[in-house]
Enzyme design. Structure first.
Site, PDB file in Angstrom:
ATOM      1  N   ASP A 225       0.857  -1.184   0.000  1.00 32.76           N
ATOM      2  CA  ASP A 225       0.000   0.000   0.000  1.00 32.76           C
ATOM      3  C   ASP A 225       0.894   1.235   0.000  1.00 32.76           C
ATOM      4  OD1 ASP A 225      -2.271   1.792   0.463  1.00 32.76           O
ATOM      5  OD2 ASP A 225      -3.332  -0.018   1.074  1.00 32.76           O
ATOM      6  N   HIS A 304      -2.651   2.978  -4.474  1.00 32.54           N
ATOM      7  CA  HIS A 304      -2.076   2.478  -3.216  1.00 32.54           C
ATOM      8  C   HIS A 304      -0.657   1.955  -3.478  1.00 32.54           C
ATOM      9  CE1 HIS A 304      -5.647   3.003  -0.763  1.00 32.54           C
ATOM     10  NE2 HIS A 304      -6.372   2.552  -1.771  1.00 32.54           N
ATOM     11  N   GLU A 367      -9.866   2.554  -5.133  1.00 33.49           N
ATOM     12  CA  GLU A 367      -9.627   3.987  -4.937  1.00 33.49           C
ATOM     13  C   GLU A 367      -8.525   4.566  -5.821  1.00 33.49           C
ATOM     14  OE1 GLU A 367     -10.791   4.321  -0.264  1.00 33.49           O
ATOM     15  OE2 GLU A 367      -8.727   3.775  -0.689  1.00 33.49           O
ATOM     16  N   TYR A 458     -16.469  -3.828   7.946  1.00 30.69           N
ATOM     17  CA  TYR A 458     -15.189  -3.142   8.099  1.00 30.69           C
ATOM     18  C   TYR A 458     -14.859  -3.089   9.582  1.00 30.69           C
ATOM     19  CZ  TYR A 458     -14.102  -1.857   3.372  1.00 30.69           C
ATOM     20  OH  TYR A 458     -13.704  -1.917   2.067  1.00 30.69           O
ATOM     21  N   GLU A 510      -5.168   1.237   9.928  1.00 30.36           N
ATOM     22  CA  GLU A 510      -4.650   2.604  10.132  1.00 30.36           C
ATOM     23  C   GLU A 510      -4.577   2.949  11.623  1.00 30.36           C
ATOM     24  OE1 GLU A 510      -6.919   1.819   7.867  1.00 30.36           O
ATOM     25  OE2 GLU A 510      -6.859   3.138   6.114  1.00 30.36           O
TER      26      GLU A 510
HETATM   27  C1  TNX Z   1     -10.956   2.065   2.034  1.00 24.34           C
HETATM   28  S1  TNX Z   1     -11.927  -0.587   1.036  1.00 24.34           S
HETATM   29  C2  TNX Z   1      -9.882   1.329   1.559  1.00 24.34           C
HETATM   30  C3  TNX Z   1      -8.704   1.161   2.423  1.00 24.34           C
HETATM   31  C4  TNX Z   1      -8.849   1.857   3.738  1.00 24.34           C
HETATM   32  C5  TNX Z   1     -10.251   1.693   4.257  1.00 24.34           C
HETATM   33  C6  TNX Z   1     -10.472   2.266   5.621  1.00 24.34           C
HETATM   34  C7  TNX Z   1     -10.747  -0.410   0.156  1.00 24.34           C
HETATM   35  C8  TNX Z   1     -10.679  -1.377  -0.877  1.00 24.34           C
HETATM   36  N1  TNX Z   1      -9.876   0.613   0.385  1.00 24.34           N
HETATM   37  O1  TNX Z   1      -7.553   1.583   1.743  1.00 24.34           O
HETATM   38  O2  TNX Z   1      -7.933   1.322   4.624  1.00 24.34           O
HETATM   39  O3  TNX Z   1     -11.146   2.311   3.354  1.00 24.34           O
HETATM   40  O4  TNX Z   1     -11.721   1.945   6.135  1.00 24.34           O
END
Ligand code: TNX
Length: 802
Positions: A225, A304, A367, A458, A510
């Site tokens: 990441d 990431h 993301e 989550y 985190e």
């Molecule tokens: C979204 S869910 C992310 C992570 C973060 C998380 C925190 C996803 C595929 N990506 O990079 O750690 O939210 O809740």
């Protein structure tokens, strides 16, 4: 003891779990059918009698049946760990190996002494025709038979059998019954983020072990990441030499008054990190196989990717040197799309595949902020040369290019739901985190899919609103929320249903700086996940699950695991009126038509026991008493003991949990960097608007006010949203705490300079101030005027007295 690190209420003294359970832990009574088995088996048929194995009892497995021997050995090992009982294993005769009734079969059935002189036997044997993870467990007065077609089935039979033995029992004693069991879903997963915070190999193994207790069978291992690259890749040593290390994430305002520029920091300050060597990974993979847990590695692309780019800048979109990130959120640095980058990723994947023998590799895809790709002439030129119209199509190209590499290695690609784009190979698996909509789209187009919906599954979200929760995210995903998540979706047709491989919860780390906190966040929600993944919906029952959780808690304790008591933990609402204090007690398990636990309390500073008065209605107590309360399920203590002195001082003390947040932009539970006791709760804060309200404060006589504040690092990548945060309104270089009466946008009634707290990383109590009298009750609003984003000031508590 690990429990010591659990976060407890600041303003009160809470008896530690370890202590409390040490006193009350031995009281667990007898067992009924499938009592304590999680996940609940598919079918249970009661019979007359009880199987009791005393000294001399024997575990028998067929000769030359390794799977049966390993399952039996695991059963014996678990019993030794939790009950200090040691049963010998007889590796049996050739007759057993054929699975036929042997000469001793009749003897066993009568319960008489067998050839080895043992009276009671637990036999593991093969039985054709059961499903890939199914088992059959027959418990008769003098003989237990665990049978299955596969190794995994025998293993799960062993786990169920272990759970049927009551915790703390000195002998194995189980009511006669037949259990016929198998899972609803074949993917029962947990994702472990080993990047944002690193866990030791020993911890990863321990987690795999407790996953097996819950019949969870997939560990999705998030290994790369922005904040780190955690997997040794021999061909690219800088990935871990550079990419595995960063500055500690929680250093507020590293250079006071400036936004920390991580790229300028010396190597020596990159003190946080770690990685798994290939030898360690092989060991973990082998260990997981022994627990029937499949490890699915994740190499996240194209976003990431900051740690990889920090190690090898040529992988990035521009040449600017980057540091491994010490911030949370959505970063904008993506891999570029040059052929050399794909060669790098092909090489990485070859090593990944050699390490992880399972059929799947996860390639992330989540993301991907496309700003960099859109802004880069080189990326645009490359896209044009490939005939790719836009950045989204470019991500599709990226994924599909790597999918080909995986196919060549006979591996299937898994990705977050962002990978679902035209051209995605049919055998790619979509892991849906945006609710369940991604799943519908995926299965409708013929893909297999896994449900991992945000925020319910989550596990970085907190489990209750109580101050006993460790740092995390402020939205609550309670044990019950997880339990009530229903993977079966009746709107899907049978073919679409068959594409749902299963469910997974994600442990993003985190805010989980320690392994103990990670366990707290995972347990017992992993138990709820296990039940929705294994047990058919019509058999699930929330109150019944809670009852079965109590012996599960005992197993966690026996194994030294930290777990959240949030579902049973005492929640108290305290009000004051004319010399009296009104107290309403509740817990999550108490809500609903069939309360599972009872709250017992004392007023004489003694520990509440199951014999103490039961809380039935709001209490009206004289000022000055000490109230203690705890939840019991039957005679079993189920929560930490809650304690509060109901005197003037503690009643005027409110921490951030007892105050109201002014908004719900991006809510987190955070802790100051320094000098904080294990008993101090983290601070509840909306990082988009750090602002708290104390409602209906009596100002008739004016009040005395003290406030405790702490600077927290603003280490979040939130893109343009950062512009929405109000800064620049300070009247000094460090800023002020403002107190507003009746509305946060009224002119401040008074301000307190933050200067005295500016040099500290801990909580500082600001000088007391007097709020002038005005008639009646008023809402007080506390917020900060600050010159810049970092540091972000937080209100830990306020104390209001006359
Ligand atoms: C979204 S869910 C992310 C992570 C973060 C998380 C925190 C996803 C595929 N990506 O990079 O750690 O939210 O809740």
């Amino acid at each position: 003891m690990k429990q010591d690190s659990m976060i407890m209420r600041a303003s009160t003294v809470v008896a530690r779990f370890a202590l409390a359970f040490g006193i009350f832990g031995g009281m667990f009574a007898g067992t009924t059918l499938a009592d304590g088995v999680i996940p609940l088996p598919a079918e249970i048929h009661p019979h007359a009698g009880t199987f009791t194995a005393g000294a001399g009892a024997l575990v028998r497995v067929p000769a030359r049946d390794r799977g049966a021997r390993l399952a039996a050995a695991y059963f014996v090992d678990l019993l030794t760990r939790t009950h200090h009982l040691q049963l010998p294993i007889d590796t049996g005769s050739a007759t057993d190996a054929r699975g036929a009734t042997d000469a001793r079969g009749a003897t066993d059935a009568r319960g008489a002494t067998d050839a080895r002189g043992a009276t009671d036997t637990i036999r593991f044997r093969r039985r054709p025709g059961l499903g890939p993870e199914a088992y059959w467990l027959d418990i008769a007065p003098h003989r237990v038979t665990v049978s299955a077609t596969t190794d995994a089935g025998l293993f799960y039979g062993a786990v169920t059998l272990w759970q049927l033995v009551p915790p703390m029992a000195a002998v194995v004693s189980i009511p006669a019954q037949t259990i016929n069991d198998g899972p609803a879903y074949r993917w029962r997963g947990l994702m472990l983020d080993s990047v944002r915070h690193f866990q030791s190999p020993a911890f990863v193994k321990s987690m795999i072990d407790w996953m097996a207790w819950h019949k969870l069978n997939v560990l999705h291992w998030h290994l790369t990441d922005d904040q780190g690259w955690r997997l040794e890749i021999k061909k690219y040593p800088r990935l871990t030499e550079i990419g595995a290390w960063r500055i500690p994430a929680a250093v507020p305002g590293t250079v006071p008054g400036t936004v920390p520029d991580t790229s300028q920091l010396a190597v020596a300050s990159r003190s946080y990190g770690g990685f798994y060597t290939q030898a360690q990974v092989r060991e973990i993979v082998a260990f997981a196989a022994s627990r029937h847990v499949l490890i699915v590695p994740e190499i996240d692309v194209p976003g990431h990717a900051q740690a990889a780019i920090a190690a090898y800048p040529a992988l990035g979109v521009d040449d600017r040197p980057l540091a491994v990130s010490a911030r949370w959120g959505v970063h904008t640095h993506l891999f570029n799309v040059e052929p050399a980058t794909f060669r790098f990723l092909d090489d990485v994947l070859s090593e990944v595949i050699a390490l992880f023998p399972g059929p799947y590799v996860h390639l992330g895809g989540d993301e991907p902020a496309k700003d960099e790709w859109n802004a880069s002439a080189a990326v645009q030129a490359r896209a044009r040369a490939l005939g790719i119209p836009d950045a989204d199509a470019l991500q599709a190209y990226f994924t599909q290019r790597l999918a080909k590499a995986l196919t060549a290695h006979h591996r299937r690609l898994i990705g977050w739901d962002e990978i679902l784009q035209p051209g995605l190979p049919r055998d790619a698996i979509v892991m849906s985190w945006h609710g369940t909509t991604g799943v519908h789209a995926a299965v409708a187009s013929g893909h297999d899919a896994i449900l991992a919906p945000w925020p319910t599954l989550y596990l970085d979200y907190r489990q209750s609103t109580l101050p006993s929760e460790p740092p995390g995210r402020l939205i609550v995903s309670s044990l019950e929320d997880v339990y009530r998540f229903e993977p079966r979706d009746p709107s899907l047709n049978a073919d679409e249903q068959s594409h749902i491989l299963g469910v997974q919860a994600n442990i993003w780390t985190e805010h989980m700086r320690t392994e103990e906190r990670l366990e707290w966040m995972a347990l017992p929600r992993a138990a709820a996940l296990a039940e929705i993944a294994w047990t058919a919906p019509e058999r699930r029952s929330w109150p019944d699950f809670l009852e079965r959780l109590i012996p599960m808690f005992a197993r966690y304790r026996a194994a030294g695991l930290v777990y959240a008591d949030s579902v049973f933990a005492i929640d108290a609402a305290v009000t004051r009126s004319a010399g009296q204090v009104g107290v309403t007690l509740s817990n999550q398990a108490q809500r609903g038509p069939t309360p599972v636990s009872e709250i017992h309390y004392t007023l004489d500073a003694s520990e509440p026991t199951a014999a103490s008065p039961v809380y039935r209605e709001p209490l009206s107590l004289p000022l000055g008493v000490e109230l203690r309360a705890a939840a019991y399920v039957g005679s079993e203590l189920a929560s930490a003991v809650w304690v509060r002195h109901l005197d003037e001082l503690t009643l005027g003390h409110k921490d951030s949990h007892e105050l109201e947040l002014c908004s719900d932009g991006l809510g987190l539970l955070l802790e100051p960097e320094a000098a904080r006791g294990a008993a101090e709760p983290p601070i509840a804060i909306d990082i988009m608007n750090p602002c708290w309200i104390d409602r209906a404060v009596d100002l008739t006589k004016g009040v005395h006010l003290r406030a405790a504040v702490a600077p927290l690092p603003f280490n979040y990548e939130i893109g343009a949203d950062a512009d929405k945060i109000r800064v620049g309104d300070a009247h000094s270089t460090t800023g002020e705490l403002e107190i507003h009466v009746d509305g946060c946008d009224t002119p401040a009634a008074t301000t307190l300079p933050l200067q005295p707290a500016a040099q500290s990383r801990a909580v500082t109590i600001l000088a007391a101030l007097q709020l002038a009298a005005r008639a009646g009750h008023h809402d007080l609003c506390f917020r900060f005027a600050r010159p810049r984003l970092d540091p972000m000031w937080a209100l830990d508590w306020v104390e209001i007295s006359e």
